[in-house]
Design a protein around this motif. Structure first.
Motif, PDB file in Angstrom:
ATOM      1  N   TYR A 117     -24.946  14.371  27.574  1.00 47.48           N
ATOM      2  CA  TYR A 117     -25.065  12.985  26.955  1.00 47.48           C
ATOM      3  C   TYR A 117     -25.650  11.718  28.012  1.00 47.48           C
ATOM      4  N   GLU A 131     -24.042   2.495  20.652  1.00 47.70           N
ATOM      5  CA  GLU A 131     -23.668   4.186  20.652  1.00 47.70           C
ATOM      6  C   GLU A 131     -22.540   4.289  20.973  1.00 47.70           C
ATOM      7  N   TYR A 132     -21.516   5.469  20.570  1.00 47.66           N
ATOM      8  CA  TYR A 132     -20.303   5.808  20.792  1.00 47.66           C
ATOM      9  C   TYR A 132     -20.586   6.335  22.207  1.00 47.66           C
ATOM     10  N   LEU A 137     -17.570  10.422  21.379  1.00 48.03           N
ATOM     11  CA  LEU A 137     -18.649  11.392  20.626  1.00 48.03           C
ATOM     12  C   LEU A 137     -17.824  12.823  20.789  1.00 48.03           C
ATOM     13  N   TYR A 141     -16.958  15.027  17.559  1.00 47.77           N
ATOM     14  CA  TYR A 141     -17.521  16.245  17.162  1.00 47.77           C
ATOM     15  C   TYR A 141     -16.431  17.505  17.145  1.00 47.77           C
ATOM     16  N   ILE A 157     -22.051  12.826  10.386  1.00 49.47           N
ATOM     17  CA  ILE A 157     -22.084  11.544  10.851  1.00 49.47           C
ATOM     18  C   ILE A 157     -22.685  10.384   9.959  1.00 49.47           C
ATOM     19  N   HIS A 164     -24.024   4.342  12.113  1.00 51.30           N
ATOM     20  CA  HIS A 164     -24.639   5.233  13.206  1.00 51.30           C
ATOM     21  C   HIS A 164     -25.693   6.234  12.964  1.00 51.30           C
ATOM     22  N   CYS A 168     -27.714   9.529  14.551  1.00 50.24           N
ATOM     23  CA  CYS A 168     -27.533  10.809  14.236  1.00 50.24           C
ATOM     24  C   CYS A 168     -28.253  11.972  14.499  1.00 50.24           C
ATOM     25  N   TYR A 171     -27.219  12.467  18.205  1.00 52.35           N
ATOM     26  CA  TYR A 171     -25.785  12.851  18.362  1.00 52.35           C
ATOM     27  C   TYR A 171     -25.881  14.473  18.137  1.00 52.35           C
ATOM     28  N   GLU A 172     -26.397  14.893  17.309  1.00 49.05           N
ATOM     29  CA  GLU A 172     -26.637  16.222  16.928  1.00 49.05           C
ATOM     30  C   GLU A 172     -27.490  17.019  18.124  1.00 49.05           C
ATOM     31  N   SER A 175     -25.248  17.697  20.619  1.00 45.40           N
ATOM     32  CA  SER A 175     -24.023  18.597  20.510  1.00 45.40           C
ATOM     33  C   SER A 175     -24.768  20.050  20.495  1.00 45.40           C
TER      34      SER A 175
END
Length: 688
Positions: A117, A131-132, A137, A141, A157, A164, A168, A171-172, A175
């Motif tokens: 991250y 952002e988270y 996050l 998840y 999301i 957010h 998106c 974030y993906e 992950s």
């Protein structure tokens, strides 16, 4: 045999034909006996033990059920039954497929996730929404993995957190990289156990279970449900109670039990109606409240007990502390053994007051489902300061205190303690108040041991005169202790404040005066400011002023409780013995059970007290608005009430004098009929 011990309803369920069977087992109706009876029926029907899979909410529950079966069947038969939690069973299956997998704890993998991250530069993005954080996050998840079966993470999301949408794809991508990194190292977490097992069931792993039994089915989440679907057993036996579904925050999907009959049109529904645990009056109260929820399956409870019941009691108090004190006195005067008494609460904040009050009366207690009041950092450090000033030989108390001095740490704190001892010719007391300034170097030179990375970092002692610009007490400014190279302006000021407090209170004999002096000192204010600041950091690592103020108020509340505890003590050592030396004994092992509602699940007690039944606290309106529901809060109330066998007290207070808040009684007290009419209830809400 186990079947001979079952009542007619339990027996009908336990001997049901192969297929899709669901048993609605209300609190206290003997679901464990029914499951054990079902497995016994399968074994007697010549089903091989290795063809039986029992999935439970805890491994302890699985062990207890298998042990019951061992009373009736040979151990070499029962030990072949696959029994355990979803995660335990999946781990066993996956290790057969891939012995090199490394199961990692959430905290370890959260660090890995955070390292990925932190490569991202969110601050450069032109977006009004922050952002988270990495940790938040990660939790989102994890929740996604347990609850979503179709959408990708980015789409999920966007659908669930539309504010957010801008982030998106980022974030993906985080992950995705996280999953690839885990894969490259062979790491898996608890979610992976289920996901990978489910995926392999379609390919490599062949699971030939004739029947799968699922306990606590109401707490199954979508991921676990999809795993059962992939197993596709010829017979499925699920036991649960929709009125006890209280783990939505963990992803539990109540629709799985609610739609069982629709999903399996050939299914048979069995209902266990006979309650063996609680009295008729306790069950009647629980039933009055839970009926405000929609009925998924018809339900009726029959009380088996024939003894004369005692009516549940409503306890009304003017103030929170009065509530905790009076409930503690009731417990003390009760003939019921402490181990058979439970104090149940919705929020951990409620437990601090009752634990402190019980401690004051010398009543042992054990706390489950939350941290002990005495484990709170602000409480621990106050008692560390107290303990050291009463006994200056307490090295660990000194280290715990000086870990808050910026830049020092535990190793340096130990060096300072030993140096003070030398400056006082064996007495740390004298080393602090009357140091021998003729000792040029009070620090012991450590050996150099390169293989163990031990180096002498004290060779370059500095002059204490470098702090001459600070407004220090003369004893401190002249002390050779300041020669330690890790001392900075801030840590020297910390030491000076420590000295001034010690100088002020080293002759104080009364506990109340000690607590007041410590809590009002500059050093303690410095420490609690650090703690409050950390608790007030937002997702951007900035201090939220309102959150910090709330944190400071909560800390002050604990100090008030500690002051209140001193009133029965006139001697410092006796007070410390009661508060500190006995803390482990009084929060673990034997004693009154202090439980969150979630921790109380599956347990039962002769006497139960449910605290803080005030609107906003229970039901917890904030949690209900954040994805829970009043229905779930009502199920929590039902679970709490049905822990009681003989006697039940429902308690609320009208005022919190520390936070200056007025409370209205809980909605559930009105629904239970303990507040007699709707007009009275509405009036109380308005007066809040």
């Amino acid at each position: 045999m186990p079947l001979s011990l079952l009542n007619e309803e339990q027996l009908n369920a336990a001997t049901a034909k192969f297929g899709h069977n669901i048993v609605i087992a209300s609190a206290g109706t003997g679901k464990t006996s029914t499951i054990v009876g079902r497995i016994a029926s399968l074994l007697e029907s010549q089903v091989a033990p290795q063809e039986i899979l029992l999935l439970t909410f805890t491994n302890k529950a699985a062990t207890e059920m298998v042990e019951r079966l061992t009373r009736f069947f040979p151990k070499d038969v029962t030990e072949k039954i696959e029994a355990g939690t979803f995660h335990a069973i999946c781990y066993k299956l996956l290790k057969k497929h891939n012995p090199d997998l490394l199961l990692k704890q959430q905290t370890e993998l959260k660090t890995l996730f955070r390292s990925i991250y932190e490569k991202r530069e969110f601050k450069k993005l032109n977006c009004k929404i922050a952002e988270y954080s990495a940790n938040y996050l990660y939790d989102i998840y994890s929740f996604y993995q347990n609850t979503e079966l179709k959408l990708g993470f980015a789409d999920w999301i966007c659908e669930n957190y539309p504010d957010h949408e801008f982030f998106c794809d980022i974030y993906e991508d985080i992950s995705h990289e996280y999953e690839l990194t885990k894969e490259s190292y062979g790491y898996i977490n608890f979610n992976d156990l289920l996901i990978k097992t489910r995926d392999l069931l379609s390919t490599d792993i062949f699971v030939n279970f004739k029947e799968v039994l699922v306990d606590e089915y109401q707490d199954t989440n979508s991921l676990q449900g999809s795993l059962i679907d992939k197993m596709n057993p010829s017979s499925l036996f699920c036991v649960g109670d929709y009125d006890q579904s209280i783990f939505a925050f963990n992803g539990a999907n109540i629709n799985l039990i609610g739609t069982f009959s629709k999903k399996f049109p050939d299914s048979k529904v069995f209902s266990l109606k006979k309650n063996y645990r609680s009295t008729a009056l306790i069950l009647s109260l629980a039933d009055r409240v839970i009926k405000f929820n929609d009925r998924i399956y018809p339900k009726e409870l029959i009380v088996v007990r024939k003894d004369d019941p005692i009516s549940p009691s409503l306890l009304e108090f003017n103030e929170l502390f009065e509530q905790y004190s009076k409930v503690s006195l009731m417990i003390k005067s009760s003939p019921t053994k402490h181990e058979d008494v439970a104090v149940i609460f919705r929020n951990n904040a409620s437990a601090d007051g009752i634990e402190a009050s019980l401690r004051e009366l010398g009543i042992p207690c054990k706390r489950k489902g939350g941290k002990s009041f005495f484990d709170a950092k602000e409480v621990k450090v106050l008692f560390d300061i107290y303990s050291f000033f009463v006994n200056t030989k307490d090295l660990m108390a000194f280290i715990h205190i000086f870990e808050y001095a910026k830049g020092l740490g535990s190793a340096t704190a130990k060096d300072i303690f030993e140096a003070l001892k030398r400056l006082g010719h064996g007495s740390v007391y004298d080393g602090i108040l009357h140091p021998d300034t003729t000792i040029a170097n009070p620090f012991e030179k450590r050996k150099v041991y390169y293989q163990l990375a031990l180096f002498d970092d004290l060779v370059n002692l500095e002059s204490e005169s470098k702090f001459s610009h600070l407004d220090l007490d003369r004893k401190i400014s002249e002390s050779p202790i300041l020669k330690h190279p890790k001392f900075t302006d801030e840590s020297v000021q910390f030491f000076n404040d420590f000295y001034l407090l010690y100088k002020r209170i080293n002759r104080i004999k009364k506990p109340i005066s000690m607590v007041e002096a410590i809590s009002e000192s500059n050093i303690y204010k410095y420490i609690i400011d650090i703690l409050a600041t950390k608790r007030a950091l937002d997702i951007n690592k900035k201090v939220n002023a309102e959150a910090k103020e709330r944190a400071l108020v909560n800390i002050q509340r604990k100090i008030v409780l500690i002051k209140d505890l001193t009133k029965n003590y006139s001697d410092n050592q006796r007070f410390l013995n009661a508060m500190v030396l006995g803390s482990n004994e009084l929060t673990k092992g034997e004693g009154v059970n202090l439980l969150t509602i979630h921790a109380s699940k599956g347990l039962e007690f002769k006497d139960v007290y449910i605290l803080d039944l005030m609107d906003g606290r229970f039901p917890n309106r904030k949690l209900a608005a954040k994805g829970g529901s009043i229905d779930e809060e009502r199920r929590l109330f039902y679970v709490a009430v049905t822990r009681a066998r003989d006697r039940l007290w429902l308690s609320y207070a009208k005022l919190d004098k520390v936070k200056k808040l007025r409370f209205a009684p809980s909605l559930f007290l009105y629904e239970a009929g303990l507040i007699n009419n709707q007009a009275e209830y509405r009036k109380l809400l308005k007066e809040k």
